[in-house]
Design an enzyme around this catalytic site. Structure first.
Site, PDB file in Angstrom:
ATOM      1  N   GLY A 272      14.908  44.553  25.002  1.00  0.00           N
ATOM      2  CA  GLY A 272      15.949  44.407  26.014  1.00  0.00           C
ATOM      3  C   GLY A 272      16.039  45.623  26.909  1.00  0.00           C
TER       4      GLY A 272
ATOM      5  CG  ASP B 281      14.351  50.035  23.261  1.00  0.00           C
ATOM      6  OD1 ASP B 281      14.210  49.330  22.245  1.00  0.00           O
ATOM      7  OD2 ASP B 281      14.057  49.632  24.388  1.00  0.00           O
TER       8      ASP B 281
ATOM      9  CB  THR C  64       9.857  45.014  24.035  1.00  0.00           C
ATOM     10  OG1 THR C  64      10.186  45.907  25.096  1.00  0.00           O
ATOM     11  CG2 THR C  64       9.456  45.797  22.804  1.00  0.00           C
TER      12      THR C  64
END
Length: 352
Positions: free
Chosen positions: A273, A253, A222
């Site tokens: 992550g 997320d 990301t």
């Protein structure tokens, strides 16, 4: 760091690193960028150098914008657009592929001034998802649009659209093939497929589980940027293509405010992550929460959240505060990151 045998040793090293780099209380503006946490210890030096060059270019882009007095929210969008356009990391062009061989991107942006936010998921034709997220924040009555609704909004706003094939790289096509052959989720084409017993630190241990299912390697990529401008305004932005061989419709997320992205009057945070673990821990919001309710400083808050809120997950984050501080933390062997402050401090790194 590549020879660590457990996540515990990685955490201990992270604490030592935290002690080495105390909070930088400069005042004025500060910026940090990341390209993902969890890095192959055997990543070729030329790939490491390429990553550092990209991060440096993005930092310099943000620094120039801050020196030109652009507000923090404009700077984070500008920098993440640059990261989305370059295929090196997993966002925009170069995004990980779904199990169907397509790209479904997601992004979010948040302005700490007024805690305004915008997010998108399931985007397939928008060249720069982070700018669509900005438009959701600025031009819609909502905070979050997904899939066909997000695409329809993009058309109405006149953003640049491209065919889904634009985002697909030859490297990722090959990695998807390996992922399907291994019947697992793979995070990164740079990590060799070595079975289900490789942890973030590279040691042979028990398989890593995501929601109870084994994954072969941990190395998501990301991208994100956090900024505090000279007026003390904080902002954060995060963008990703998700996981290689992910189920169609999976949302991580990155577009979730409070999980992958958060900004308020105190700080701005962008995470990277294991998305499922970051979601469970509401990682980005918790940095602000412990600063507000426990009175922790920025680096102390980042260290606390990485250590206490991830359970068995792996992740990293970058953060800035309204005092001009910059901080980062991760509980695996590396994170692509860079940061700079108004007084001339600048750092670009990968390892602990």
């Amino acid at each position: 760091m590549a020879k660590q045998s457990s996540a515990q040793k990685s955490l201990a090293s992270g604490r030592r690193d935290s002690e080495r780099r105390e909070e930088i209380k400069m005042g004025g503006w500060a910026i940090a960028v990341h390209g993902g946490a969890g890095v192959d210890p055997n990543l070729p030096l030329e790939r490491q150098e390429a990553a550092k060059q990209l991060l440096t270019r993005c930092l310099n882009l943000g620094i120039s914008a801050l020196r030109a007095s652009l507000p923090a929210i404009d700077v984070v969008e500008l920098v993440v657009r640059e990261l989305e356009t370059d295929p090196f990391f997993n966002s925009g062009r170069g995004s990980a592929l779904t199990e169907k061989g397509t790209v479904e991107m997601e992004a979010s942006i948040m302005d700490g001034e007024g805690r305004r936010c915008g997010a998108v998921s399931g985007v397939t034709t928008v060249k720069n998802p982070i700018s669509l997220a900005r438009l959701v924040m600025d031009k819609s009555p909502h905070s979050y649009l997904a899939f066909s609704g997000a695409e329809e909004f993009a058309k109405k706003q006149g953003v640049e659209l491209v065919d889904n094939s634009y985002f697909i790289t030859e490297d990722n096509v090959g990695m998807l093939k390996l992922a399907k052959e291994a019947n697992t989720i793979l995070f990164d084409y740079r990590i060799p497929t070595v079975g289900l017993e490789t942890t973030c630190g590279g040691a042979t241990e028990s398989p890593i589980l995501m929601n109870g299912l084994p994954i072969s390697v941990y190395a998501p990529e990301t991208v994100g940027c956090v900024v505090v401008d000279a007026q003390g305004r904080c902002a954060a932005a995060t963008s990703t293509g998700g996981l290689m061989n992910k189920m169609s419709g999976r949302i991580g997320d990155s577009p979730l405010i409070g999980a992958g992205t958060y900004a308020c009057d105190l700080c701005g945070v962008s995470c990277t992550g294991e998305g499922e673990a970051i979601i469970r821990g509401t990682l980005a919001r918790d940095v602000a929460a412990v600063m507000e309710y426990k009175g922790l400083g920025l680096q102390e808050a980042v260290d606390f959240v990485v250590k206490k809120r991830l359970d068995k997950g792996f992740a990293g984050m970058i953060a800035v505060s309204n005092k001009g501080e910059v901080a980062y933390g991760f509980n695996c062997n590396g994170m692509f990151r860079g940061c700079a402050t108004e007084d001339g401090f600048m750092e670009v790194g990968i390892w602990d």
